[in-house]
Design a protein around this motif. Structure first.
Motif, mmCIF file in Angstrom:
data_model
loop_
_atom_site.group_PDB
_atom_site.id
_atom_site.type_symbol
_atom_site.label_atom_id
_atom_site.label_comp_id
_atom_site.label_asym_id
_atom_site.label_seq_id
_atom_site.Cartn_x
_atom_site.Cartn_y
_atom_site.Cartn_z
ATOM 1 N N ASN A 182 -5.903 -8.126 2.075
ATOM 2 C CA ASN A 182 -6.891 -7.056 1.964
ATOM 3 C C ASN A 182 -6.702 -5.996 3.036
ATOM 4 O O ASN A 182 -7.311 -4.934 2.994
ATOM 5 N N ASP A 183 -5.856 -6.302 4.028
ATOM 6 C CA ASP A 183 -5.549 -5.337 5.082
ATOM 7 C C ASP A 183 -4.381 -4.465 4.630
ATOM 8 O O ASP A 183 -3.583 -4.866 3.776
ATOM 9 N N PRO A 184 -4.265 -3.241 5.181
ATOM 10 C CA PRO A 184 -3.138 -2.374 4.806
ATOM 11 C C PRO A 184 -1.798 -3.056 5.033
ATOM 12 O O PRO A 184 -1.556 -3.653 6.083
ATOM 13 N N PHE A 185 -0.946 -3.001 4.028
ATOM 14 C CA PHE A 185 0.358 -3.646 4.076
ATOM 15 C C PHE A 185 1.384 -2.660 3.530
ATOM 16 O O PHE A 185 1.286 -2.222 2.391
ATOM 17 N N TYR A 186 2.355 -2.289 4.352
ATOM 18 C CA TYR A 186 3.330 -1.287 3.956
ATOM 19 C C TYR A 186 4.734 -1.893 3.968
ATOM 20 O O TYR A 186 5.123 -2.551 4.935
ATOM 21 N N ALA A 187 5.483 -1.676 2.889
ATOM 22 C CA ALA A 187 6.834 -2.218 2.788
ATOM 23 C C ALA A 187 7.733 -1.226 2.066
ATOM 24 O O ALA A 187 7.262 -0.375 1.307
ATOM 25 N N LEU A 188 9.021 -1.329 2.315
ATOM 26 C CA LEU A 188 9.992 -0.494 1.612
ATOM 27 C C LEU A 188 11.230 -1.323 1.317
ATOM 28 O O LEU A 188 11.452 -2.374 1.911
ATOM 29 N N VAL A 189 12.033 -0.843 0.368
ATOM 30 C CA VAL A 189 13.251 -1.534 -0.031
ATOM 31 C C VAL A 189 14.389 -1.106 0.887
ATOM 32 O O VAL A 189 14.658 0.088 1.040
ATOM 33 N N ILE A 190 15.039 -2.076 1.517
ATOM 34 C CA ILE A 190 16.189 -1.801 2.363
ATOM 35 C C ILE A 190 17.456 -1.929 1.527
ATOM 36 O O ILE A 190 17.609 -2.876 0.748
ATOM 37 N N TRP A 215 0.817 -1.216 0.000
ATOM 38 C CA TRP A 215 0.000 0.000 0.000
ATOM 39 C C TRP A 215 0.851 1.266 0.000
ATOM 40 O O TRP A 215 0.333 2.353 -0.183
ATOM 41 N N LYS A 216 2.115 1.138 0.257
ATOM 42 C CA LYS A 216 3.007 2.305 0.266
ATOM 43 C C LYS A 216 3.370 2.634 -1.173
ATOM 44 O O LYS A 216 4.054 1.859 -1.844
ATOM 45 N N GLN A 217 2.932 3.771 -1.688
ATOM 46 C CA GLN A 217 3.002 4.066 -3.111
ATOM 47 C C GLN A 217 4.114 5.029 -3.511
ATOM 48 O O GLN A 217 4.187 5.427 -4.673
ATOM 49 N N ASP A 218 5.004 5.410 -2.580
ATOM 50 C CA ASP A 218 6.058 6.344 -2.963
ATOM 51 C C ASP A 218 7.186 5.651 -3.744
ATOM 52 O O ASP A 218 8.047 6.303 -4.328
ATOM 53 N N ASP A 219 7.203 4.307 -3.773
ATOM 54 C CA ASP A 219 8.176 3.552 -4.541
ATOM 55 C C ASP A 219 7.462 2.388 -5.230
ATOM 56 O O ASP A 219 7.667 1.218 -4.897
ATOM 57 N N PRO A 220 6.607 2.683 -6.209
ATOM 58 C CA PRO A 220 5.786 1.625 -6.799
ATOM 59 C C PRO A 220 6.590 0.551 -7.531
ATOM 60 O O PRO A 220 6.158 -0.593 -7.619
#
Length: 205
Positions: free
Chosen positions: A187-195, A146-151
């Protein structure tokens, strides 16, 4: 599991003596790191039967996988880590496809939810290897982010020594795949980023 184990004999000087470094060796391993309070069982590791052979050097490049079963928050999982051969030529694409097909075959007789992670060396979204995973029921977890700053979620593009101040990521070849988990969870909010984009989370000086 031990992957490729490559020893290079350095060039000789005019007197026939080894130059500077008299032996150079690189060995690759696939491992699973486990927190001390997490229990694992049924650990399995193996090298793929599909391998890159280099007859001119008398060398074979091994790749492999590690599988463990674990229980987290009262739920059982099968966790898998792997590293596939880079497909830099049609010949090596055949090796890479052989490896991923072997992996999914090994995992098909399994009743546990699966989490498969690794460097697949397969570019999203067109790679045959990536699509093989999707066609076999695996979910690319990044696509549920759901984190869209790095699609794009690019994971590849560092300098070889990892000391570039700015990450020039340009493709995604590393993945987390999920299979047979409770689909309601996605279906629940899921936020991830690249380390790994920032120098401080790549190495310590």
């Amino acid at each position: 599991v031990r992957g490729y184990d490559f020893e290079k004999i350095p060039p000789l000087d005019e007197n026939g003596n080894p130059t500077v470094i008299n032996d150079l060796r690189m060995t690759d391993y696939d491992v699973v790191l486990v927190k001390n309070r997490v229990k694992v069982e049924n650990a399995v590791s193996a090298n793929y039967q599909a391998r890159y052979n280099i007859p001119s050097m008398g060398a074979t490049i091994l790749r492999g996988y590690v599988i463990v079963d674990t229980k987290i928050k009262n739920k059982h999982y099968r966790f898998v880590s792997t590293h596939l051969e880079p497909a830099v030529s049609p010949e090596l694409l055949q090796v890479q496809m052989g490896q991923v097909m072997e992996l999914t075959s090994v995992l098909q007789d399994n009743s546990l939810p699966q989490v498969v992670v690794g460097d697949f060396n397969a570019e999203y979204p067109a790679s045959p290897v990536y699509n093989h995973m999707i066609d076999n029921g695996y979910i690319d977890v990044w696509t549920k982010n759901w984190k869209q700053d790095d699609p794009d979620g690019f994971t590849y593009g560092h300098d070889l020594d990892l000391r570039n101040a700015k990450a020039n990521f340009n493709k995604r070849i590393d993945y987390i795949f999920d299979k047979d988990s409770n689909q309601q969870e996605w279906n629940d909010p899921f936020y991830a980023l690249v380390i790994g984009k920032e120098p401080w989370n790549r190495y310590r000086c």
